[in-house]
Each structure stands twice: as C-alpha cells, then as structure tokens.
Design an enzyme around this catalytic site. Structure first.
Site, PDB file in Angstrom:
ATOM      1  N   LEU A   1       0.853  -1.186   0.000  1.00  0.00           N
ATOM      2  CA  LEU A   1       0.000   0.000   0.000  1.00  0.00           C
ATOM      3  C   LEU A   1       0.886   1.232   0.000  1.00  0.00           C
ATOM      4  CD1 LEU A   1      -2.652  -1.088   2.671  1.00  0.00           C
ATOM      5  CD2 LEU A   1      -2.524  -1.691   0.246  1.00  0.00           C
ATOM      6  N   ASP A   2       0.820   1.997  -1.063  1.00  0.00           N
ATOM      7  CA  ASP A   2       1.694   3.148  -1.237  1.00  0.00           C
ATOM      8  C   ASP A   2       1.298   4.291  -0.305  1.00  0.00           C
ATOM      9  OD1 ASP A   2       3.724   4.708  -2.828  1.00  0.00           O
ATOM     10  OD2 ASP A   2       1.937   5.897  -3.279  1.00  0.00           O
ATOM     11  N   ALA A   3       2.276   4.892   0.351  1.00  0.00           N
ATOM     12  CA  ALA A   3       2.153   6.157   1.086  1.00  0.00           C
ATOM     13  C   ALA A   3       0.840   6.292   1.849  1.00  0.00           C
ATOM     14  CB  ALA A   3       2.328   7.326   0.121  1.00  0.00           C
TER      15      ALA A   3
ATOM     16  N   GLU B   1       3.856   1.594   2.964  1.00  0.00           N
ATOM     17  CA  GLU B   1       4.823   2.685   3.027  1.00  0.00           C
ATOM     18  C   GLU B   1       4.169   3.782   3.858  1.00  0.00           C
ATOM     19  OE1 GLU B   1       7.183   5.769   0.049  1.00  0.00           O
ATOM     20  OE2 GLU B   1       5.140   5.118  -0.404  1.00  0.00           O
TER      21      GLU B   1
ATOM     22  N   ASP C   1      12.208   3.013   5.686  1.00  0.00           N
ATOM     23  CA  ASP C   1      13.084   4.030   5.102  1.00  0.00           C
ATOM     24  C   ASP C   1      14.270   4.348   6.009  1.00  0.00           C
ATOM     25  OD1 ASP C   1      11.885   4.523   2.631  1.00  0.00           O
ATOM     26  OD2 ASP C   1      10.479   5.974   3.454  1.00  0.00           O
ATOM     27  N   ASP C   2      14.079   4.215   7.325  1.00  0.00           N
ATOM     28  CA  ASP C   2      15.165   4.557   8.247  1.00  0.00           C
ATOM     29  C   ASP C   2      16.402   3.709   7.980  1.00  0.00           C
ATOM     30  OD1 ASP C   2      13.251   6.196   9.316  1.00  0.00           O
ATOM     31  OD2 ASP C   2      13.494   5.508  11.379  1.00  0.00           O
TER      32      ASP C   2
ATOM     33  N   ASP D   1      11.880   4.681  -5.225  1.00  0.00           N
ATOM     34  CA  ASP D   1      11.804   6.046  -4.723  1.00  0.00           C
ATOM     35  C   ASP D   1      13.188   6.617  -4.437  1.00  0.00           C
ATOM     36  OD1 ASP D   1       9.224   7.083  -4.711  1.00  0.00           O
ATOM     37  OD2 ASP D   1       8.681   6.049  -2.864  1.00  0.00           O
TER      38      ASP D   1
ATOM     39  N   ASN E   1      13.839   9.340  -7.174  1.00  0.00           N
ATOM     40  CA  ASN E   1      13.527  10.694  -6.734  1.00  0.00           C
ATOM     41  C   ASN E   1      14.765  11.565  -6.577  1.00  0.00           C
ATOM     42  OD1 ASN E   1      10.749  10.536  -6.752  1.00  0.00           O
ATOM     43  ND2 ASN E   1      10.626   9.734  -4.675  1.00  0.00           N
TER      44      ASN E   1
END
Length: 575
Positions: free
Chosen positions: A261-263, A297, A319-320, A390, A394
C-alpha cells in the site's frame, strides 16, 4: 495430471461490469448527484436504475470483447472499474470475462518469513517492457534465491510510460504492458518457479489525467489535500468499497500473494476502523486458500499496523534503514538525510536491533519528533532495502548507490541487508550490481508536462533547469532499463551465496520466534550484531573500513567477505 481449469468469478463487484450468466452482464456505477444514468454496449443503450448510496445498476445483454461507456446527465465516461480499455484512459472500456483464463497450476503460497523481494518496473525491466517479456527473466531471479517479485503499480495511467503512481483506472492493467491474461500468465509463471507475486497499489490519490469519476461524483474531500493533489474522501461508503474491492480483485482474480500500500500517510480517514485497518481485516476474513501478505509505506513511523498484537500483520517499508545505510556509504547530508548524516553507524546499530531509527526522540536538525518506539516489533515487521524505486528515482538524476560509494563498502551493505532477520528487498538490477540510473519519467500532454517540469525544478532548486532531466523526454524512460555491468557475475555470485545461506540457515531461525537482539560499535566503522532465536544464534561483523588491529576469528564464519585488515569486510556465524 491436473488439467487446465476455468477460473470462477471470485465475487460480484459493487462497481463495474461483471458477467452474471447466459450472455448477461451487470453494470454498476456510483453517481449520487445524477438524475439519469445509462450504459451503451457497442450501440445498445440500457438505462440504469438508482439504488441506495447513489449507486446505479442494470443488467444488459453483452459479450466479452465488446466496448461500453456510461452516460451520466450528459457526461460520457469510461468505466472507473473497467478491467481493460479499448485504448487510452479516455477511450471506451472493454468487457473482459474474468473467468476465461485457464490456470494450469495450483499455488498454496509461501510463509512471510521466506520472503526476499525483487522490486521491478514492468516498463523498464526488459527491452520490450511487457508482462510476457518479464517472464523470461524470472528463472534467473529464482535461481539466485529470490522468493518474490514486487511489481510497481500496473493500473492504467495516462500516456504510454510512467512509474504507475498516477493511475486512474485501478482495475485495468496498463495496456502498454499487455492484456489482463498476460498479467495472469506472468503470475502463474512466477509461482511455478516458487516466486510469490506482490503488487504495489495506490489508494492515497488518483492521477491528474483521466480520472473521469470525479466529473460525476463527490470523490474528493473539499478541505484536504495530499502532496499529490486532492485528498480522497474515505467517508463515502461506495468509494470506500471501490478501493476495498480493488484490493480483493487483484488478490482473487490475479492470484497475487500480497499488496504493498503506497504512502498510507497520505490517507486522511477519520473512520473507525480506518481504511487501512478495515482493508487488512477484510482481506484476512475473505477466506483465501493461501497466505496473503501486506506491506505499507508510511512516513510516520507508527506501529499500530505492524504490531502482531493488533492482528493485522502488516509489514512496513523501513526508510530509516535505507537512510542510515545511504548516509554511511555516500556521505550525503541534504534534505531528509540530515538527521541520519550526523551518526549513521549508530543509527544503523539501532535499526538492527529495534527496526525504526526515529522513534519519537529528538533528532536534530529536525524541528520535531517523528515515530514511535518499535523495539517490541519482530524483525519481520520491517522490509529493509538499500535501494528502491523512490530512493533512486527521486534523486534529480536517478543515480544508483554504486555510483555514489566504493564497491567494496557497497558489498558489505549488500551482505548486511540479505543476512539479517528483517525481510530484504532489492531493486531491479541491484542483484547484479547495475550502475544504470532509474529516473523519474512520464508521458503527458504539453500543459501537464510543463507543470511536472516546474515541480521538479522547485523540488531541486540548487540545480539549473538545464541540468535536470525532463521527465517527459522518452530518452529517460529508455535509459532506466538495467544494464548488465562488467562485474555482474561477481555480484550475482555474492547475491546467490547470501540468499542460499538465508534460505537454508537464517530463515529456519526466523521461523522459530522473536529473537533477543544486540548490536555494538566495536571499532571505527565496524558493527557487531547478534540475534538469539529459540532455535539458534546468528552473529555478524560488518566493517565499512579497514581495521589494522583485526584478528582472525576463533571460529570459522559461515560466510566471509573481504580482508578486515586491508578493506571493508563482512563475516557471519550461525550456531
């Protein structure tokens, strides 16, 4: 011998067009403010009848392959829940019989603990950029030891090429990639090789071009926005079912093993339960005959979806972990890397033992806290990665990590990712050490393309416009295909050795229960970590710089990489 079987309709959707038998289809759409609604199948016109919640429905004769359109108070639109289009996002929709594909194999899924993800973008994964072409690469991935592929979004979006996060027809595979049956064949081929298939889905926003439902229904919240545009109003029950059933649709009709599931931090939903919780419970209670796995995410570093005590069993993209590894290897400190650049090795030590780095504590130069304590979560609540779409795409020019650091240090980070208990994810080409960039690309008309260029320029004000790749230039789409480097065989051998060790020795430990974890910094740029599981112990040492004082270990490692006295090195022990 198991003979080919025709799929049965898993469930009758509240939206779209579904066959109900004897050449009759049911057509449904949400238009709460409409006075009249009809559907035209080829040249046959059928009025729809209004039901509760503003839903309209009718049954009409139709055949698979025919095209159709909805007519709402003078507006003519394609079906927002179409399984396929007859062309682009503005074209008529096409009737697809979801039961026509004949599955020739059975699949019972795999446990989550066995997951090793290979994230890929169908459009750039191969030269052809199709579902069928992607199948040819799957035996290689399976032989290396991957157990799952994760597809970046495939729902149809405007234009020929793009990342997929601006989809507007969430039930329709993007036609440039192939047909619905092509996607099902890809899934079946992957599963026949032991590979699970995950799909990235976007429920936090809709794309800016071709989302026609917004013309005839109150889709968006009037006072709320996301970084990608207007916020979806999740309190609208029919719209909520539209997205909830979309998840079930992908899992049921395409036999997928799970979703990312995105963002979800972009989902503003005051409901109780909130959308993500209800979605997870709906999937758990649907009665699938195999394990279904969910990932999210979420930039907030919250834990309520990931805590096994909550019963949702959702894993979180971490992400960390990436930020700590990236800062350690690249030395970068700009933007969101600033708080991780101060002491990345200490951050990496914390992530090894507790998952999140930012857990609500002060993290200068950030102005306020982020995150919640996560030490109570099992390692498998986290999906770790050194690169993903990403974090590469990005960047202004889409550089890979290997172009920003020494390859020897990158190999240690590669080993650390694949040999530690959390679920590892590699981005396409990473397994063979590709240096090919993965850039942000799109395919829009002049006005929207100019808006995207302006947005990129504002995002990277330190770069001159002439130095920023134009996302709408097809050259950047074509340049993003992973190319095999000269040292690919060396990288693939390392990947295969690590994944073999993971499958045969580490996964059994992970399956035995939650470990007691410790990690220390024992010398400059050196980490020592250990996990004591009910079934045994995993220990490792990761050195990101030479240690002239290093002495040979007393016991032989199960895997060793590099000479610690002359360069970066890695060693792992199992007992």
């Amino acid at each position: 011998m198991h003979l080919p079987s025709r799929q049965t309709l898993p469930f009758l959707r509240d939206w779209g067009a579904d066959p109900v038998g004897r050449g009759v289809w049911r057509f449904s759409i949400w238009a709460p403010q409409a006075d009249s609604v009809a559907v035209t199948v080829e040249d046959r016109h059928t009025p729809l009848r209004r039901y509760g919640d503003g839903m309209w429905r009718a049954e009409a004769p139709a055949q698979a392959g025919e095209t159709y359109l909805f007519h709402i108070d003078g507006h003519t639109i394609p079906d927002p829940a179409a399984r396929a289009q007859a062309g682009d996002v503005h074209a008529p929709s096409r009737l697809i019989d979801p039961t026509a594909y004949r599955w020739t194999t059975r699949w019972s899924g795999r446990p989550w603990e066995e997951t090793v993800l290979h994230e890929l973008h169908i459009g750039t994964f191969t030269a052809q950029g199709t579902f069928r072409a992607a199948e040819a690469e799957l035996p290689r991935l399976a032989a290396l030891g991957f157990t799952a592929i994760e597809l970046m979004p495939v729902a149809q979006f405007a234009g020929h090429h793009g990342w997929g996060y601006d989809g507007v027809l969430p039930y329709a595979p993007h036609p440039a990639y192939g047909t619905p049956d092509d996607l099902k064949h890809l899934v079946e081929t992957a599963q026949s090789l032991g590979l699970m298939v995950f799909l990235d889905v976007v429920y936090n926003h809709f794309g800016p071009d071709g989302f026609h439902l917004a013309r005839i229904a109150p889709v968006f919240h009037p006072d709320s926005h996301t970084p990608w545009g207007k916020a979806i109003d999740f309190t609208r029950a029919p719209l909520r079912r539209f997205l909830m059933q979309n998840a079930l649709y992908w899992l049921a009709e395409y036999r997928l093993d799970g979703l990312r599931l995105d963002a979800i931090d972009g989902i503003d939903d005051p409901s109780d339960p909130d959308f993500v919780t209800e979605l997870a419970l709906t999937i758990r209670n649907h009665g699938f005959d195999r394990p279904i796995h969910l990932m999210t995410e979420d930039d907030r570093n919250i834990t309520r979806y990931n805590d096994p005590a909550a019963g949702l069993n959702i894993a979180e993209w971490n992400d960390d972990w990436h930020h700590a590894v990236h800062c350690l290897l690249s030395g970068e400190s700009h933007d969101y890397y600033a708080s991780f650049a101060r002491d990345p090795l200490t951050d990496l030590r914390l992530s090894l033992t507790e998952g999140f780095v930012e857990q609500g504590q002060p993290r200068p130069p950030k102005p306020g806290p982020r995150g919640e304590p996560s030490a109570h979560l099992p390692p498998t609540a986290f999906v770790n990665f050194n690169q993903n779409h990403d974090q590469i795409g990005n960047r202004p020019k889409g550089e890979r990590l290997l172009t920003l650091t020494d390859p020897a240090r990158a190999r240690v980070a590669h080993a650390l990712l694949l040999a530690t208990p959390p679920i590892p994810l590699l981005f396409m080409g990473e397994e063979m050490g590709t240096r090919t960039p993965f850039r942000f690309f799109s395919d829009h008309g002049p006005a929207l393309a100019a808006s995207i260029r302006d947005g990129r320029a504002q995002e990277f004000p330190h770069l001159h416009r002439d130095d920023l790749p134009d996302p709408n230039d097809p050259a950047h789409f074509h340049a993003s295909r992973p190319q095999r480097p000269d040292d690919a065989a060396e990288w693939e051998a390392l990947t295969a050795a690590l994944l073999h060790l993971r499958a045969t020795r580490i996964v059994p430990l992970v399956k035995s229960g939650t470990p007691q974890a410790t990690a220390t910094i024992t010398a400059p740029a050196t980490l020592a970590a250990g996990w004591r599981f009910p079934a045994g112990t995993l220990r490792l040492t990761a050195r990101f710089a030479p240690d002239p004082d290093a002495t040979p270990p007393k016991d032989t490692p199960a895997l060793a990489l590099g000479d610690p006295t002359t360069g970066p090195s890695f060693a792992l022990w199992l007992a």
